[in-house]
Enzyme design. Structure first.
Site, PDB file in Angstrom:
ATOM      1  N   ASP A  14      -1.612  -5.017  -5.023  1.00  0.00           N
ATOM      2  CA  ASP A  14      -1.130  -3.971  -5.929  1.00  0.00           C
ATOM      3  C   ASP A  14      -0.689  -4.564  -7.263  1.00  0.00           C
ATOM      4  O   ASP A  14      -0.473  -5.772  -7.381  1.00  0.00           O
ATOM      5  CB  ASP A  14       0.025  -3.194  -5.277  1.00  0.00           C
ATOM      6  CG  ASP A  14       1.050  -4.099  -4.614  1.00  0.00           C
ATOM      7  OD1 ASP A  14       1.240  -5.242  -5.071  1.00  0.00           O
ATOM      8  OD2 ASP A  14       1.667  -3.666  -3.636  1.00  0.00           O
TER       9      ASP A  14
ATOM     10  N   ASN B  34      12.157  -0.022   2.914  1.00  0.00           N
ATOM     11  CA  ASN B  34      11.910   1.373   3.303  1.00  0.00           C
ATOM     12  C   ASN B  34      10.650   1.506   4.148  1.00  0.00           C
ATOM     13  O   ASN B  34      10.172   2.605   4.396  1.00  0.00           O
ATOM     14  CB  ASN B  34      11.807   2.265   2.059  1.00  0.00           C
ATOM     15  CG  ASN B  34      10.572   1.942   1.201  1.00  0.00           C
ATOM     16  OD1 ASN B  34       9.863   0.975   1.459  1.00  0.00           O
ATOM     17  ND2 ASN B  34      10.336   2.756   0.191  1.00  0.00           N
TER      18      ASN B  34
ATOM     19  N   HIS C  13       7.632   0.372   3.330  1.00  0.00           N
ATOM     20  CA  HIS C  13       6.352   0.483   2.614  1.00  0.00           C
ATOM     21  C   HIS C  13       5.453  -0.712   2.887  1.00  0.00           C
ATOM     22  O   HIS C  13       5.902  -1.802   3.237  1.00  0.00           O
ATOM     23  CB  HIS C  13       6.549   0.743   1.105  1.00  0.00           C
ATOM     24  CG  HIS C  13       6.999  -0.429   0.286  1.00  0.00           C
ATOM     25  ND1 HIS C  13       7.554  -0.284  -0.965  1.00  0.00           N
ATOM     26  CD2 HIS C  13       6.976  -1.765   0.505  1.00  0.00           C
ATOM     27  CE1 HIS C  13       7.837  -1.472  -1.467  1.00  0.00           C
ATOM     28  NE2 HIS C  13       7.500  -2.378  -0.590  1.00  0.00           N
TER      29      HIS C  13
ATOM     30  N   GLU D 229       4.296   4.092  -0.274  1.00  0.00           N
ATOM     31  CA  GLU D 229       5.671   4.443   0.046  1.00  0.00           C
ATOM     32  C   GLU D 229       5.694   5.439   1.215  1.00  0.00           C
ATOM     33  O   GLU D 229       4.671   6.054   1.528  1.00  0.00           O
ATOM     34  CB  GLU D 229       6.347   5.057  -1.193  1.00  0.00           C
ATOM     35  CG  GLU D 229       6.331   4.163  -2.440  1.00  0.00           C
ATOM     36  CD  GLU D 229       7.274   2.948  -2.362  1.00  0.00           C
ATOM     37  OE1 GLU D 229       7.725   2.602  -1.258  1.00  0.00           O
ATOM     38  OE2 GLU D 229       7.550   2.349  -3.419  1.00  0.00           O
TER      39      GLU D 229
HETATM   40  P1  PGA Z   1       9.600  -8.854  -0.923  1.00  0.00           P
HETATM   41  O1  PGA Z   1       8.760  -7.518  -1.043  1.00  0.00           O
HETATM   42  O2  PGA Z   1       8.675  -9.898  -0.397  1.00  0.00           O
HETATM   43  O3  PGA Z   1      10.033  -9.157  -2.329  1.00  0.00           O
HETATM   44  O4  PGA Z   1      10.732  -8.558   0.004  1.00  0.00           O
HETATM   45  C1  PGA Z   1       7.970  -7.116   0.032  1.00  0.00           C
HETATM   46  C2  PGA Z   1       7.497  -5.704  -0.173  1.00  0.00           C
HETATM   47  O5  PGA Z   1       8.156  -4.936  -0.884  1.00  0.00           O
HETATM   48  O6  PGA Z   1       6.446  -5.357   0.385  1.00  0.00           O
END
Ligand code: PGA
Length: 250
Positions: free
Chosen positions: A71, A139, A141, A146
């Protein structure tokens, strides 16, 4: 509906995931079309830096490697600080050389339907993603899918959840974090031959429990990894602390 429980390994700490992830990359390079889908975020920083050393010292040969990622923030060109390609290149400069050679396929930051379709077709022509690395948001995701995102989406533009923007705040300070991103969809992610999801730290524990113990439901997008036939989940003890004992220790 039957679900394939992913292989779950609970590691003493996040560093213990590094050799396992590097072994996954070595196994990928034995495939005829080694296309690696990177994930970004703090979870993968140490891995990217370790991979950079392996590539630089020639212990992993990058010639055959093709790469992409999950992404990008909408409007963030590859050289723009805060963006995902910028993050990948900062931690693993070999990826910037691949970008220049045309063997790293960046997610189109303009998000237009035509460029998303062209990106998807380019991934298919390269044999499709063979190994997809994944993090998980607190959350639940997956990439920037999301909660509530239907499982049948391909690449699309999405609006970031409040917790996602909060977690990105430090990355963009003193500016506000972006509100929109271009993301690989759940349907796209499930097409990868193998998924390896990592989650480290106590902040991820509720999402990890929902992913592995809740329903397979868009309310927790990451729960869809249980629909994939070749998924590995690597957790440290903190991220695993809300699981019951029925998960095999790694
Ligand atoms: P992070 O993000 O590795 O910074 O915890 C992971 C995500 O949001 O998928």
């Amino acid at each position: 509906m039957s679900a394939n429980l992913p292989e779950v390994r609970i590691l003493p700490n996040a560093a213990a995931a590094l050799p396992l992830l590097l072994d996954e990359v070595r196994a990928l390079l034995r495939q005829p079309t080694p296309l690696l889908g990177f994930a970004t975020g703090g979870t993968f920083t140490a891995f990217l830096q370790a991979l950079a050393v392996e590539l630089q010292q020639g212990r992993i040969a990058a010639d055959a490697l093709r790469a992409t990622h999950l992404d990008e923030y909408l409007g963030f060109a590859p050289d723009r600080a805060g963006g995902m390609v910028h993050e990948l290149g900062t931690n693993c400069p070999a990826l910037l050389a691949m970008l220049a050679r045309g063997t790293f396929f960046p997610v189109p930051h303009d998000g237009t339907p035509a460029s998303l379709r062209a990106h998807d077709e380019r991934l298919q022509r390269a044999g499709g993603v063979q190994l997809q690395l994944l993090g998980i948001g607190r959350n639940g995701h997956l990439a920037f899918n999301e909660p509530g995102t239907p499982f049948d989406r391909g690449f699309h533009v999405t609006t970031l959840a409040a917790t996602t923007r909060e977690d990105a705040r430090a990355r963009f300070a003193p500016q506000e974090p972006p509100t929109q991103a271009v993301t690989s969809g759940i349907a796209t992610i499930l097409q990868a031959r193998r998924l390896v999801l990592c989650a480290f730290g106590a902040a991820k524990a509720p999402a990890v429990r929902a992913m592995l113990r809740g329903g397979i439901d868009p309310a927790c997008p990451a729960s869809v990894v249980r629909r994939h036939g070749s998924a590995l989940v690597l957790l440290d003890r903190e991220a695993a602390r809300e699981l019951d004992g029925s998960v095999a220790a790694g």
